[in-house]
Design an enzyme around this catalytic site. Structure first.
Site, PDB file in Angstrom:
ATOM      1  N   CYS A  16       0.855  -1.203   0.000  1.00 37.67           N
ATOM      2  CA  CYS A  16       0.000   0.000   0.000  1.00 37.67           C
ATOM      3  C   CYS A  16       0.882   1.242   0.000  1.00 37.67           C
ATOM      4  O   CYS A  16       0.645   2.186  -0.755  1.00 37.67           O
ATOM      5  CB  CYS A  16      -0.913   0.031   1.226  1.00 37.67           C
ATOM      6  SG  CYS A  16      -2.363  -1.033   1.096  1.00 37.67           S
ATOM      7  N   HIS A  55      -6.248  -2.413  -1.060  1.00 34.40           N
ATOM      8  CA  HIS A  55      -5.656  -3.528  -0.314  1.00 34.40           C
ATOM      9  C   HIS A  55      -6.558  -4.764  -0.351  1.00 34.40           C
ATOM     10  O   HIS A  55      -7.678  -4.735   0.149  1.00 34.40           O
ATOM     11  CB  HIS A  55      -5.407  -3.122   1.142  1.00 34.40           C
ATOM     12  CG  HIS A  55      -4.708  -4.197   1.926  1.00 34.40           C
ATOM     13  ND1 HIS A  55      -3.332  -4.305   1.977  1.00 34.40           N
ATOM     14  CD2 HIS A  55      -5.190  -5.234   2.642  1.00 34.40           C
ATOM     15  CE1 HIS A  55      -3.005  -5.353   2.707  1.00 34.40           C
ATOM     16  NE2 HIS A  55      -4.113  -5.940   3.128  1.00 34.40           N
ATOM     17  N   HIS A 109      -0.359  -9.698  -5.043  1.00 36.21           N
ATOM     18  CA  HIS A 109       0.555  -9.230  -6.084  1.00 36.21           C
ATOM     19  C   HIS A 109       0.761 -10.342  -7.094  1.00 36.21           C
ATOM     20  O   HIS A 109       0.833 -11.517  -6.737  1.00 36.21           O
ATOM     21  CB  HIS A 109       1.890  -8.768  -5.493  1.00 36.21           C
ATOM     22  CG  HIS A 109       2.511  -9.734  -4.529  1.00 36.21           C
ATOM     23  ND1 HIS A 109       2.105  -9.830  -3.210  1.00 36.21           N
ATOM     24  CD2 HIS A 109       3.498 -10.655  -4.695  1.00 36.21           C
ATOM     25  CE1 HIS A 109       2.823 -10.758  -2.604  1.00 36.21           C
ATOM     26  NE2 HIS A 109       3.666 -11.293  -3.480  1.00 36.21           N
TER      27      HIS A 109
HETATM   28  P1  AMP Z   1       5.932 -13.019  -2.250  1.00 33.69           P
HETATM   29  O1  AMP Z   1       6.963 -13.990  -1.767  1.00 33.69           O
HETATM   30  O2  AMP Z   1       5.059 -13.585  -3.346  1.00 33.69           O
HETATM   31  O3  AMP Z   1       5.113 -12.413  -1.120  1.00 33.69           O
HETATM   32  O4  AMP Z   1       6.730 -11.871  -2.958  1.00 33.69           O
HETATM   33  C1  AMP Z   1       7.038 -10.652  -2.386  1.00 33.69           C
HETATM   34  C2  AMP Z   1       8.056 -10.028  -3.285  1.00 33.69           C
HETATM   35  O5  AMP Z   1       8.204  -8.669  -2.900  1.00 33.69           O
HETATM   36  C3  AMP Z   1       9.459 -10.663  -3.218  1.00 33.69           C
HETATM   37  O6  AMP Z   1       9.813 -11.178  -4.498  1.00 33.69           O
HETATM   38  C4  AMP Z   1      10.365  -9.507  -2.775  1.00 33.69           C
HETATM   39  O7  AMP Z   1      11.603  -9.521  -3.438  1.00 33.69           O
HETATM   40  C5  AMP Z   1       9.537  -8.294  -3.146  1.00 33.69           C
HETATM   41  N1  AMP Z   1       9.775  -7.114  -2.342  1.00 33.69           N
HETATM   42  C6  AMP Z   1       9.833  -7.026  -0.993  1.00 33.69           C
HETATM   43  N2  AMP Z   1      10.026  -5.747  -0.609  1.00 33.69           N
HETATM   44  C7  AMP Z   1      10.088  -5.015  -1.758  1.00 33.69           C
HETATM   45  C8  AMP Z   1      10.265  -3.628  -2.032  1.00 33.69           C
HETATM   46  N3  AMP Z   1      10.416  -2.722  -1.058  1.00 33.69           N
HETATM   47  N4  AMP Z   1      10.277  -3.230  -3.327  1.00 33.69           N
HETATM   48  C9  AMP Z   1      10.131  -4.124  -4.317  1.00 33.69           C
HETATM   49  N5  AMP Z   1       9.943  -5.441  -4.125  1.00 33.69           N
HETATM   50  C10 AMP Z   1       9.927  -5.884  -2.855  1.00 33.69           C
HETATM   51 ZN    ZN Z   2      -1.789  -3.255   1.224  1.00 33.67          ZN
END
Ligand code: AMP
Ligand code: ZN
Length: 122
Positions: A16, A55, A109
């Site tokens: 968010c 969200h 996502h």
């Molecule tokens: P998931 O494991 O499907 O929840 O994926 C979350 C993803 O978010 C991971 O691939 C992380 O590398 C990515 N991630 C976490 N923090 C950030 C951030 N600040 N900016 C960009 N990507 C992020």
């Molecule tokens: Zn959110």
């Protein structure tokens, strides 16, 4: 009551805050409802996360009111794949959902991953 809960979640939720540009990211696409940005820990030459600005926790908690938004996320991935010129070679779209799938950010996502030959899925 529920409105207030959602407000608190949206203030503390990482994605968010990214979609509200309170935390910086490499933006790849933005519309009224959708935000897309580079994954900070890319697994391939192209690794973009596509999220709704609203969200929603994950696929498991989405409902029929989210149909249009979910469709827009997939079509945004399609467009970004064309922009990045990986639409012909191919790409993978992934919704990690809850702990066994490795979901670490509890804001829905869609991972768009491509730009190299990907390994087999688990
Ligand atoms: P998931 O494991 O499907 O929840 O994926 C979350 C993803 O978010 C991971 O691939 C992380 O590398 C990515 N991630 C976490 N923090 C950030 C951030 N600040 N900016 C960009 N990507 C992020
Ligand atoms: Zn959110």
């Amino acid at each position: 009551m529920f409105g207030n809960c959602l407000e608190i979640v949206m203030k503390t939720c990482l994605f968010c805050q990214i979609s509200q540009k309170q935390i910086p990211s490499k933006v790849q696409f933005e519309s009224g409802e959708i935000f897309a940005f580079d994954d900070a820990n890319p697994k391939a030459p192209v690794h973009i996360l596509i999220i709704p600005k609203r969200h929603i926790e994950n696929v498991a908690t989405a409902n029929s009111q989210d149909k249009k938004l979910l469709g827009e996320m997939i079509l945004t991935a399609q467009k970004l794949a064309q922009d990045k010129k990986i639409d012909q070679t191919g790409y993978r779209l992934v919704f990690n959902t809850r702990r066994h799938a490795g979901q670490i950010v509890d804001h829905i996502h869609l991972h768009l991953i491509g730009g190299k030959k990907l390994g087999q899925m688990a």
